[in-house]
Motif scaffolding. Structure first.
Motif, PDB file in Angstrom:
ATOM      1  N   ALA A   1      29.985  13.864  -0.722  1.00 28.52           N
ATOM      2  CA  ALA A   1      29.636  12.531  -0.244  1.00 28.52           C
ATOM      3  C   ALA A   1      29.448  12.547   1.264  1.00 28.52           C
ATOM      4  O   ALA A   1      29.926  13.457   1.962  1.00 28.52           O
ATOM      5  CB  ALA A   1      30.734  11.527  -0.631  1.00 28.52           C
ATOM      6  N   VAL A   2      28.731  11.546   1.755  1.00 28.25           N
ATOM      7  CA  VAL A   2      28.546  11.362   3.192  1.00 28.25           C
ATOM      8  C   VAL A   2      28.866   9.913   3.522  1.00 28.25           C
ATOM      9  O   VAL A   2      28.292   8.989   2.923  1.00 28.25           O
ATOM     10  CB  VAL A   2      27.101  11.691   3.628  1.00 28.25           C
ATOM     11  CG1 VAL A   2      26.905  11.363   5.117  1.00 28.25           C
ATOM     12  CG2 VAL A   2      26.774  13.156   3.365  1.00 28.25           C
ATOM     13  N   ASP A   3      29.814   9.694   4.443  1.00 28.29           N
ATOM     14  CA  ASP A   3      30.130   8.343   4.911  1.00 28.29           C
ATOM     15  C   ASP A   3      28.894   7.790   5.609  1.00 28.29           C
ATOM     16  O   ASP A   3      28.386   8.381   6.569  1.00 28.29           O
ATOM     17  CB  ASP A   3      31.318   8.384   5.874  1.00 28.29           C
ATOM     18  CG  ASP A   3      31.801   6.996   6.257  1.00 28.29           C
ATOM     19  OD1 ASP A   3      30.972   6.188   6.732  1.00 28.29           O
ATOM     20  OD2 ASP A   3      33.002   6.714   6.104  1.00 28.29           O
ATOM     21  N   VAL A   4      28.394   6.662   5.126  1.00 26.93           N
ATOM     22  CA  VAL A   4      27.130   6.123   5.610  1.00 26.93           C
ATOM     23  C   VAL A   4      27.183   5.782   7.093  1.00 26.93           C
ATOM     24  O   VAL A   4      26.202   5.981   7.820  1.00 26.93           O
ATOM     25  CB  VAL A   4      26.743   4.891   4.765  1.00 26.93           C
ATOM     26  CG1 VAL A   4      25.631   4.102   5.431  1.00 26.93           C
ATOM     27  CG2 VAL A   4      26.313   5.325   3.371  1.00 26.93           C
TER      28      VAL A   4
ATOM     29  N   THR B   1      29.780   6.825   9.557  1.00 29.16           N
ATOM     30  CA  THR B   1      30.234   7.893  10.455  1.00 29.16           C
ATOM     31  C   THR B   1      29.483   9.194  10.259  1.00 29.16           C
ATOM     32  O   THR B   1      29.545  10.088  11.100  1.00 29.16           O
ATOM     33  CB  THR B   1      31.733   8.168  10.237  1.00 29.16           C
ATOM     34  OG1 THR B   1      31.917   8.749   8.927  1.00 29.16           O
ATOM     35  CG2 THR B   1      32.551   6.891  10.354  1.00 29.16           C
ATOM     36  N   LYS B   2      28.747   9.308   9.152  1.00 34.55           N
ATOM     37  CA  LYS B   2      28.038  10.527   8.743  1.00 34.55           C
ATOM     38  C   LYS B   2      29.000  11.680   8.484  1.00 34.55           C
ATOM     39  O   LYS B   2      28.605  12.849   8.453  1.00 34.55           O
ATOM     40  CB  LYS B   2      26.991  10.937   9.781  1.00 34.55           C
ATOM     41  CG  LYS B   2      25.978   9.851  10.137  1.00 34.55           C
ATOM     42  CD  LYS B   2      25.232   9.337   8.918  1.00 34.55           C
ATOM     43  CE  LYS B   2      24.129   8.343   9.293  1.00 34.55           C
ATOM     44  NZ  LYS B   2      24.685   7.034   9.728  1.00 34.55           N
ATOM     45  N   GLN B   3      30.265  11.363   8.261  1.00 35.13           N
ATOM     46  CA  GLN B   3      31.250  12.389   7.926  1.00 35.13           C
ATOM     47  C   GLN B   3      30.945  12.959   6.545  1.00 35.13           C
ATOM     48  O   GLN B   3      30.709  12.226   5.591  1.00 35.13           O
ATOM     49  CB  GLN B   3      32.663  11.811   7.944  1.00 35.13           C
ATOM     50  CG  GLN B   3      33.738  12.821   7.541  1.00 35.13           C
ATOM     51  CD  GLN B   3      35.102  12.181   7.372  1.00 35.13           C
ATOM     52  OE1 GLN B   3      35.251  10.964   7.514  1.00 35.13           O
ATOM     53  NE2 GLN B   3      36.108  12.989   7.060  1.00 35.13           N
ATOM     54  N   PHE B   4      30.938  14.283   6.454  1.00 33.60           N
ATOM     55  CA  PHE B   4      30.669  14.980   5.195  1.00 33.60           C
ATOM     56  C   PHE B   4      31.984  15.165   4.447  1.00 33.60           C
ATOM     57  O   PHE B   4      32.953  15.701   5.000  1.00 33.60           O
ATOM     58  CB  PHE B   4      30.019  16.330   5.498  1.00 33.60           C
ATOM     59  CG  PHE B   4      29.657  17.131   4.290  1.00 33.60           C
ATOM     60  CD1 PHE B   4      28.736  16.664   3.362  1.00 33.60           C
ATOM     61  CD2 PHE B   4      30.223  18.382   4.068  1.00 33.60           C
ATOM     62  CE1 PHE B   4      28.394  17.420   2.258  1.00 33.60           C
ATOM     63  CE2 PHE B   4      29.886  19.140   2.960  1.00 33.60           C
ATOM     64  CZ  PHE B   4      28.963  18.654   2.055  1.00 33.60           C
TER      65      PHE B   4
END
Length: 480
Positions: free
Chosen positions: A140-143, A145-148
């Protein structure tokens, strides 16, 4: 497969491409006190460098709130999947159009006796991801923060081209047995190897597929067949025993070879015919065709029931007719639409027709009959018949190819001269009734078939000749 660094670079590029869409959505959910994550196949495809216009998200928000937030984002929303936690939307951005599905964190399971999952919503992203089918779909990718987020090493498996389950495969397949068929589809679609422990679990748990509804099995089988290389996935279903429950006619093609090897391996032959039909489908400019691929895979399923040994020969007399009946039974059991069943059965029934005319000895009447009997399936029959040549004898293969090219040329020539694509009698039903002075009924149908047979055998004639033929036929009936 991409390296880790290449996959990460791909993902950055793809996420930047859709940043305008996802940033807006992310802020809507954050302002409502929830997180939103790009997830599953969308993340996988972004890492592979091919993110499409279908975007999948997961969120901590419940479906009602998700629907409310999406309506602020776009006027085009739908909630047909609300019971399963999914709300959909369509977003237009200039010339671009995005189809969006947002699902509440899930924690579904199957009960041992149920054909449908028990829907339960979860409360953590990690809990949602471990319930997914494979690690490559559990990223998943946090929409915002763009954290993977990759708690189950999906990126590593993606780079290595391996299909593993986030949880133990026995747990994953127990929760949703359809994932065993999905393993076959992804193996073919992505060209990945299936991890040994996953294959072992599929083999041990194959019977559990029987609790899944026919509609879901049909969808997975169709998805597998529509991949570019379905052979690997189909072979996996056969090796693990799953095919025995969903498509038993396929493993049944593994006929025990007699000691003299008097016939080819029908199972391997059928997979090769499927591969060759896909190549021809592409070469002739067609989109992936489920009907044609089902026919290619199943064209010889009548052979096990018709195999006979006659001296030094093995025969399969009438396996085309027997196979067509078996196709109807199996595809009905899988709840395929009637139009698909009818077309596949027709192709199976006709797949030997070309060989019935010997070495290219095609009269005009035989060509017309071939076209008439194929009807709307003529192009599919061309592909199936051409693909059904797997002989290693080059001379024989060349001879068969040239003979079929001759037949297609003859069809084209007659079509230009006689409107062969719409082969009909020279008089229609209304004209027949007017000429004979009879009402609608059985006799009109008989007259129509008489004229159609004459048209097939002799080609078109003018109206006066057609009327004379009809009246002569009618007179002979009255005398009899």
């Amino acid at each position: 497969m991409p390296s880790l660094t290449q996959a990460q670079s791909n993902a950055v590029e793809q996420l930047l491409r859709i940043s305008g869409i996802i940033d807006h959505l992310g802020h809507l959910f954050e302002d409502a006190g929830h997180r939103l994550y790009l997830v599953g196949g969308s993340v996988r495809d972004a890492l592979l460098g091919g993110l499409g216009r279908d975007l999948d998200f997961t969120t901590s928000a419940q479906p009602d709130l998700t629907h409310e937030l999406l309506k602020r984002f776009t006027p085009s929303t739908w909630d047909i999947g609300r019971d399963f936690g999914t709300i959909g939307a369509l977003k237009r951005d200039g010339r671009d159009e995005w189809q969006i599905e947002i699902t509440t964190f899930r924690a579904d399971i199957y009960r041992s006796e149920s054909r449908k999952p028990v829907v339960a919503f979860g409360d953590t992203l990690e809990g949602d991801l471990i319930r997914r089918d494979f690690t490559v779909n559990a990223m998943a990718v946090d929409v915002l923060t763009k954290q993977f987020v990759d708690p189950y090493d999906g990126l590593r498996d993606l780079s290595e081209g391996v299909l593993r389950t986030p949880a133990a495969p026995e747990t994953s397949f127990s929760d949703d047995p359809l994932r065993m068929m999905r393993a076959a589809r992804f193996a073919s679609r992505l060209g990945f190897e299936v991890a040994p422990e996953v294959v072992a679990a599929m083999t041990d748990m194959a019977e559990r597929i029987t609790i899944v509804s026919a509609e879901r099995i049909q969808a997975e089988l169709s998805g597998l067949l529509l991949t570019d290389s379905p052979r690997a996935g189909l072979d996996l279903l056969v090796r693990t025993g799953i095919a025995e429950y969903v498509l038993p006619e396929l493993p049944a093609l593994q006929l025990e070879l007699d000691e003299h090897h008097r016939h080819k391996d029908v199972y391997e032959h059928s997979l090769t015919v499927l591969e060759q039909s896909i190549d021809l489908e592409k070469a002739r400019g067609h989109a992936p065709d489920l009907v044609g691929r089902l026919a290619a895979l199943l064209h010889d399923i009548g052979k096990p029931d018709t195999r006979r040994f006659e001296g030094s020969k093995v025969t399969f007399h009438h396996h085309d007719i027997v196979g067509a009946k078996q196709v109807k039974r199996r595809l009905r059991a899988l709840n395929y639409p009637n139009v698909v069943i009818k077309s596949v059965a027709k192709l199976v029934e006709l797949h030997l027709r070309f060989h019935g005319y010997g070495e290219g000895q095609w009269s005009d009447a035989a060509v017309r009959r071939y076209v008439r009997d194929a009807g709307d399936e003529l192009e599919r029959l061309h592909i199936l018949t051409r693909s059904d040549c797997t002989t290693r004898n080059r001379d024989k293969a060349t001879r068969l190819r040239r003979n079929y090219e001759e037949l297609e040329w003859r069809i084209d020539e007659l079509a230009k001269a006689e409107e062969l694509d719409s082969l009909r009698p020279d008089l229609d039903g209304t004209e027949i009734m007017a000429i004979l002075g009879i009402p609608p009924g059985r006799e009109v149908g008989e007259a129509y078939r008489f004229l159609l047979e004459h048209r097939t055998e002799n080609g078109p004639c003018d109206r006066a000749e057609a009327e004379a033929l009809l009246l002569d036929w009618w007179g002979s009936r009255q005398e009899a």
